[in-house]
Design a protein around this motif. Structure first.
Motif, PDB file in Angstrom:
ATOM      1  N   ALA A   1       0.829  -1.207   0.000  1.00 20.19           N
ATOM      2  CA  ALA A   1       0.000   0.000   0.000  1.00 20.19           C
ATOM      3  C   ALA A   1       0.863   1.258   0.000  1.00 20.19           C
ATOM      4  O   ALA A   1       0.547   2.245  -0.669  1.00 20.19           O
ATOM      5  N   ILE A   2       1.953   1.228   0.751  1.00 25.29           N
ATOM      6  CA  ILE A   2       2.834   2.401   0.815  1.00 25.29           C
ATOM      7  C   ILE A   2       3.529   2.628  -0.524  1.00 25.29           C
ATOM      8  O   ILE A   2       3.544   3.744  -1.055  1.00 25.29           O
ATOM      9  N   THR A   3       4.110   1.565  -1.111  1.00 24.66           N
ATOM     10  CA  THR A   3       4.858   1.736  -2.357  1.00 24.66           C
ATOM     11  C   THR A   3       3.951   2.086  -3.530  1.00 24.66           C
ATOM     12  O   THR A   3       4.403   2.700  -4.502  1.00 24.66           O
ATOM     13  N   LYS A   4       2.690   1.723  -3.431  1.00 20.83           N
ATOM     14  CA  LYS A   4       1.748   2.099  -4.504  1.00 20.83           C
ATOM     15  C   LYS A   4       1.591   3.608  -4.554  1.00 20.83           C
ATOM     16  O   LYS A   4       1.513   4.206  -5.638  1.00 20.83           O
ATOM     17  N   GLN A   5       1.527   4.252  -3.379  1.00 18.25           N
ATOM     18  CA  GLN A   5       1.360   5.705  -3.322  1.00 18.25           C
ATOM     19  C   GLN A   5       2.688   6.458  -3.343  1.00 18.25           C
ATOM     20  O   GLN A   5       2.759   7.582  -3.841  1.00 18.25           O
ATOM     21  N   TYR A   6       3.719   5.821  -2.795  1.00 18.22           N
ATOM     22  CA  TYR A   6       5.029   6.486  -2.682  1.00 18.22           C
ATOM     23  C   TYR A   6       6.110   5.523  -3.179  1.00 18.22           C
ATOM     24  O   TYR A   6       6.839   4.924  -2.400  1.00 18.22           O
ATOM     25  N   PRO A   7       6.237   5.366  -4.507  1.00 21.49           N
ATOM     26  CA  PRO A   7       7.137   4.348  -5.057  1.00 21.49           C
ATOM     27  C   PRO A   7       8.622   4.713  -5.013  1.00 21.49           C
ATOM     28  O   PRO A   7       9.467   3.841  -5.246  1.00 21.49           O
ATOM     29  N   ASP A   8       8.939   5.973  -4.717  1.00 22.53           N
ATOM     30  CA  ASP A   8      10.321   6.423  -4.855  1.00 22.53           C
ATOM     31  C   ASP A   8      10.997   6.754  -3.530  1.00 22.53           C
ATOM     32  O   ASP A   8      12.003   7.457  -3.506  1.00 22.53           O
ATOM     33  N   ILE A   9      10.468   6.283  -2.411  1.00 18.30           N
ATOM     34  CA  ILE A   9      11.100   6.565  -1.117  1.00 18.30           C
ATOM     35  C   ILE A   9      12.484   5.922  -1.068  1.00 18.30           C
ATOM     36  O   ILE A   9      12.635   4.732  -1.342  1.00 18.30           O
ATOM     37  N   SER A  10      13.483   6.716  -0.690  1.00 24.47           N
ATOM     38  CA  SER A  10      14.860   6.210  -0.691  1.00 24.47           C
ATOM     39  C   SER A  10      15.525   6.260   0.677  1.00 24.47           C
ATOM     40  O   SER A  10      16.644   5.768   0.833  1.00 24.47           O
ATOM     41  N   ILE A  11      14.863   6.864   1.671  1.00 24.70           N
ATOM     42  CA  ILE A  11      15.420   6.894   3.019  1.00 24.70           C
ATOM     43  C   ILE A  11      14.326   6.547   4.024  1.00 24.70           C
ATOM     44  O   ILE A  11      13.152   6.872   3.824  1.00 24.70           O
ATOM     45  N   ALA A  12      14.732   5.898   5.110  1.00 26.13           N
ATOM     46  CA  ALA A  12      13.758   5.465   6.110  1.00 26.13           C
ATOM     47  C   ALA A  12      14.445   5.345   7.467  1.00 26.13           C
ATOM     48  O   ALA A  12      15.653   5.130   7.563  1.00 26.13           O
ATOM     49  N   VAL A  13      13.642   5.493   8.526  1.00 28.06           N
ATOM     50  CA  VAL A  13      14.100   5.297   9.888  1.00 28.06           C
ATOM     51  C   VAL A  13      13.130   4.338  10.567  1.00 28.06           C
ATOM     52  O   VAL A  13      11.921   4.586  10.586  1.00 28.06           O
ATOM     53  N   ASP A  14      13.666   3.244  11.110  1.00 26.48           N
ATOM     54  CA  ASP A  14      12.850   2.257  11.809  1.00 26.48           C
ATOM     55  C   ASP A  14      12.943   2.537  13.307  1.00 26.48           C
ATOM     56  O   ASP A  14      13.939   2.210  13.953  1.00 26.48           O
ATOM     57  N   CYS A  15      11.900   3.145  13.865  1.00 30.98           N
ATOM     58  CA  CYS A  15      11.898   3.542  15.280  1.00 30.98           C
ATOM     59  C   CYS A  15      11.402   2.432  16.198  1.00 30.98           C
ATOM     60  O   CYS A  15      11.184   2.670  17.392  1.00 30.98           O
TER      61      CYS A  15
ATOM     62  N   SER B   1      14.034   1.935  -4.826  1.00 32.04           N
ATOM     63  CA  SER B   1      15.100   2.934  -4.932  1.00 32.04           C
ATOM     64  C   SER B   1      16.440   2.429  -4.417  1.00 32.04           C
ATOM     65  O   SER B   1      17.432   3.160  -4.474  1.00 32.04           O
ATOM     66  N   LYS B   2      16.441   1.175  -3.888  1.00 29.22           N
ATOM     67  CA  LYS B   2      17.658   0.648  -3.248  1.00 29.22           C
ATOM     68  C   LYS B   2      18.161   1.646  -2.203  1.00 29.22           C
ATOM     69  O   LYS B   2      19.329   2.057  -2.205  1.00 29.22           O
ATOM     70  N   GLY B   3      17.255   1.986  -1.290  1.00 33.82           N
ATOM     71  CA  GLY B   3      17.515   3.061  -0.351  1.00 33.82           C
ATOM     72  C   GLY B   3      18.203   2.629   0.929  1.00 33.82           C
ATOM     73  O   GLY B   3      18.651   1.483   1.077  1.00 33.82           O
ATOM     74  N   LYS B   4      18.264   3.565   1.884  1.00 29.44           N
ATOM     75  CA  LYS B   4      18.981   3.363   3.142  1.00 29.44           C
ATOM     76  C   LYS B   4      18.025   3.405   4.319  1.00 29.44           C
ATOM     77  O   LYS B   4      17.189   4.303   4.431  1.00 29.44           O
ATOM     78  N   LEU B   5      18.183   2.423   5.227  1.00 27.62           N
ATOM     79  CA  LEU B   5      17.368   2.321   6.435  1.00 27.62           C
ATOM     80  C   LEU B   5      18.246   2.529   7.667  1.00 27.62           C
ATOM     81  O   LEU B   5      19.258   1.846   7.836  1.00 27.62           O
ATOM     82  N   ILE B   6      17.838   3.459   8.525  1.00 29.91           N
ATOM     83  CA  ILE B   6      18.480   3.657   9.817  1.00 29.91           C
ATOM     84  C   ILE B   6      17.694   2.854  10.854  1.00 29.91           C
ATOM     85  O   ILE B   6      16.466   2.968  10.937  1.00 29.91           O
ATOM     86  N   THR B   7      18.399   2.055  11.662  1.00 28.37           N
ATOM     87  CA  THR B   7      17.745   1.240  12.685  1.00 28.37           C
ATOM     88  C   THR B   7      18.280   1.597  14.066  1.00 28.37           C
ATOM     89  O   THR B   7      19.402   2.096  14.209  1.00 28.37           O
ATOM     90  N   LEU B   8      17.467   1.314  15.092  1.00 27.69           N
ATOM     91  CA  LEU B   8      17.837   1.625  16.466  1.00 27.69           C
ATOM     92  C   LEU B   8      18.302   0.391  17.236  1.00 27.69           C
ATOM     93  O   LEU B   8      18.829   0.521  18.343  1.00 27.69           O
ATOM     94  N   LEU B   9      18.072  -0.786  16.680  1.00 29.75           N
ATOM     95  CA  LEU B   9      18.598  -2.035  17.223  1.00 29.75           C
ATOM     96  C   LEU B   9      19.280  -2.789  16.090  1.00 29.75           C
ATOM     97  O   LEU B   9      19.078  -2.473  14.909  1.00 29.75           O
ATOM     98  N   GLN B  10      20.069  -3.801  16.429  1.00 31.26           N
ATOM     99  CA  GLN B  10      20.854  -4.519  15.426  1.00 31.26           C
ATOM    100  C   GLN B  10      19.951  -5.101  14.336  1.00 31.26           C
ATOM    101  O   GLN B  10      19.062  -5.905  14.620  1.00 31.26           O
TER     102      GLN B  10
END
Length: 362
Positions: free
Chosen positions: A226-240, A257-266
């Protein structure tokens, strides 16, 4: 002075980590310890309120070496000023911030007094109470570290060239209703981004009130589609949240986009080729090397640029908070004074906290 101090030995900490439950009784207790002595570059703070974080009970149960003072987030007033800090601080000034609690004696926030480098704290505006001020610690600093240091977004309160673009780029934030999520949403909005996030239906209004543009129910098995259907080009993300299915959902959002994810745990290995994962820890913001579960645990090097970033952030925070550009998450007051710290930490252990930040007034 009174402080919450860790007491387990290495064997009990390793057993707790392996079995997922506390071994050998309570792993920290309130006890009398010496009041911290400060260096010329430090200030001594009389603690008036503390905010609680999951990292606090993780340090108690597993990470902290014996004799460490627990707690990170605080608000209070300046009790003593080091000789090199007198131009910036005076006795009686209201102050708040974050310390590297759970590592050494004298640094933790769950104490009558703590010490902190004079440039790694911020002056609290008169119209902000101690409970709200205490929340701008780990969660706010983590949002800044993720977005401004690691992903390169403009710092809050500074010139935002991105706003002149006709179409704002989008960022994905998993778990927007957490305290870290609410600060990350606000920081991304200040940088001019469109914020796409996940939350439970009962938290949708909350995350929108903090600036989220689109909110998706993470319970939906097809939420990533559902997210990629509306926003197909997201390239950065933070997993809180950084547990369970959060990694996979975030990777799905970033795969185009082969983007980058920032995580708060391993994090695990990325689910798709080209997607990048990076773990961050707010403790690198203090600019010193440290180790968890010493002498056998992982080590982190000193990162001086991260320390500069925290000083930069706290220098601008009074104006951001005073102008309401950056708001505290909803405060969940835990009664009981010192005992309220232990009660609140039990709630965090049990996963019973949502949509706000537990704060205890001392």
């Amino acid at each position: 002075m009174k402080a919450l101090v860790s007491k387990p030995h290495l064997l009990s900490r390793v057993a707790t980590l392996a079995l997922g439950k506390t071994i050998g009784g309570p792993a920290a207790e309130f006890t009398d310890v010496p009041e911290p002595t400060i260096s010329p570059n430090e200030i001594l703070v009389k603690v008036r309120a503390v905010a609680l974080n999951p990292t606090d009970h993780m340090h108690i149960d597993v990470i902290s070496p014996p004799g460490s003072t627990i707690g990170c987030d605080y608000a209070g007033e300046v009790a003593k000023v080091g000789g090199n800090a007198v131009k910036a601080w005076s006795v009686g000034d209201r102050v708040a911030g974050v310390v590297h609690g759970g590592l050494v004696p004298g640094r933790g926030a769950f104490a009558e007094y703590l010490k902190i480098d004079s440039d790694l704290a911020w002056k609290v505006p008169d119209d902000v109470d101690d409970a709200a001020a205490a929340t701008f610690g780990v969660s706010a600093a983590t949002a800044m570290l993720a977005l401004n240091c690691r992903l390169g977004l403009p710092y809050p309160g500074e010139e935002q060239d991105i706003r002149r673009q006709q179409t704002a780029p989008a960022i994905f934030i998993y778990a927007g209703s957490t305290a870290a999520g609410l600060f990350t949403i606000q920081t991304a909005k200040l940088a001019g981004y469109t914020v796409v996030t996940t939350a439970s239906p009962h938290s949708t209004d909350l995350v929108k009130s903090y600036g989220a543009d689109a909110v998706f129910d993470y319970h939906d098995p097809d939420v990533a589609t559902a997210i990629t259907k509306q926003y197909p080009d997201i390239s950065i993300a933070v997993d809180c949240f950084s547990k369970g299915k959060s990694f996979g959902i975030s990777d799905e959002v970033l795969k185009n986009s082969k983007g980058k994810l920032i995580t708060l745990l391993q994090p695990p290995k990325p689910k798709y080729p080209g997607v990048e994962h990076e773990l961050i820890l707010a403790y690198t913001l203090f600019g010193h090397a440290f180790q968890w579960l010493p002498p056998v645990g992982p080590k982190w090097p000193a990162l001086p640029d991260d320390r500069k970033a925290l000083a930069r952030f706290y220098a601008t925070l009074p104006q951001l908070v005073g102008s309401k550009k950056l708001r505290a998450p909803p405060v969940l007051l835990e009664e009981g004074g010192w005992n309220g710290i232990l009660t609140g930490l039990d709630k965090l252990r049990a996963g019973k906290v949502s949509g706000g930040k537990i704060v205890v007034k001392l």
